[in-house]
Write a protein that holds these residues in place. Sequence first.
Motif, PDB file in Angstrom:
ATOM      1  N   SER A   1       0.913  -1.179   0.160  1.00 35.91           N
ATOM      2  CA  SER A   1      -0.037   0.054  -0.018  1.00 35.91           C
ATOM      3  C   SER A   1       1.020   1.205  -0.296  1.00 35.91           C
ATOM      4  O   SER A   1       0.648   2.256  -0.720  1.00 35.91           O
ATOM      5  CB  SER A   1      -1.065  -0.059   1.017  1.00 35.91           C
ATOM      6  OG  SER A   1      -1.803  -1.147   1.324  1.00 35.91           O
TER       7      SER A   1
ATOM      8  N   LYS B   1      -7.820  -1.305  -5.137  1.00 40.20           N
ATOM      9  CA  LYS B   1      -7.077  -2.077  -3.984  1.00 40.20           C
ATOM     10  C   LYS B   1      -8.200  -3.203  -3.711  1.00 40.20           C
ATOM     11  O   LYS B   1      -9.274  -3.045  -3.497  1.00 40.20           O
ATOM     12  CB  LYS B   1      -7.052  -1.022  -2.704  1.00 40.20           C
ATOM     13  CG  LYS B   1      -6.671  -2.082  -1.671  1.00 40.20           C
ATOM     14  CD  LYS B   1      -6.305  -1.157  -0.110  1.00 40.20           C
ATOM     15  CE  LYS B   1      -6.148  -1.670   1.014  1.00 40.20           C
ATOM     16  NZ  LYS B   1      -5.475  -3.090   1.039  1.00 40.20           N
TER      17      LYS B   1
ATOM     18  N   ASP C   1      -3.440  -2.699  -5.743  1.00 41.59           N
ATOM     19  CA  ASP C   1      -2.839  -3.117  -4.654  1.00 41.59           C
ATOM     20  C   ASP C   1      -3.457  -4.435  -4.507  1.00 41.59           C
ATOM     21  O   ASP C   1      -4.551  -4.665  -3.859  1.00 41.59           O
ATOM     22  CB  ASP C   1      -3.229  -2.174  -3.461  1.00 41.59           C
ATOM     23  CG  ASP C   1      -2.386  -2.373  -2.233  1.00 41.59           C
ATOM     24  OD1 ASP C   1      -2.031  -3.513  -2.013  1.00 41.59           O
ATOM     25  OD2 ASP C   1      -2.687  -1.382  -1.299  1.00 41.59           O
TER      26      ASP C   1
HETATM   27 NA    NA Z   1      -1.980  -3.225   2.248  1.00 42.04          NA
END
Ligand code: NA
Length: 203
Positions: free
Chosen positions: A18, A39, A94
Amino acid sequence: MARGRFILLEGCDRAGKSTQCTMLVDALKAKDLSVELYKFPDRTTTIGQMIHAYLTNSKELDDRAIHLLFSANRWEAMQEMKRKLSAGIHLVVDRYAYSGVAFSTAKGLDLTWCKNPDRGLIRPDITFFLDLPTSEAERRGGFGDERYEKRELQENVREVFLKLKDKEWTVIDAKKSILAMHFEILRETELKIRDGEKDGRFA
Ligand code: NA
Ligand code: T5A
């Protein structure tokens, strides 16, 4: 218009994914490129909220059921991600399907069964694998709060990741400093973006 690039950061828990995703997005924006961050799990959707409840131990779910929810959480983003790539927007992502397969296989599910629900998802153009030994991960902030943050499982996860690794992955030593990792990831990403403009495959 040139298609955007799908840039994936994968790896062990606490490897710095991240942190690096945010830095990469900021660096590409500073170079006037259009870029967006995704993400997974995306905990904001209805499916993502179920995943969050599971990860924070407030809900129990069968191993196969949670595996399918992680996959569904990627599928629900697919149309939007495709549209953005077609519009020339680069996507920094991510975690993705490799995490899905690595964690569920490490828990004991069959590898092929784990791969099946993700078949057909768009493929990343570049995959960075941030590799960190479990002993190092444990020393980093926050380790131990969520369901999967246990040494033995993490070691199994890393082994599955290393089995999934193919020659197209770029392995990043996540023991390095945040800045050293950033410059390595940025350099490779810029090369990949330039390649795409030359070969025209994504026109
Ligand atoms: Na993370
Ligand atoms: N999962 C996920 C599945 O089981 N199936 C799936 O399909 C998917 C997609 C949550 C869990 O879900 C599982 C895997 C996970 O167990 P998550 O929400 O991505 O996944 O997990 P997070 O807890 O958000 O992230 P991670 O634990 O993986 O951490 P990151 O993103 O790798 O690390 P980051 O950047 O947050 O950094 C962690 C700490 O280390 C420091 C940071 O400052 C921070 O304190 N740090 C460094 N320290 C020293 N040197 C460096 N180079 C450092 N880089 C960062």
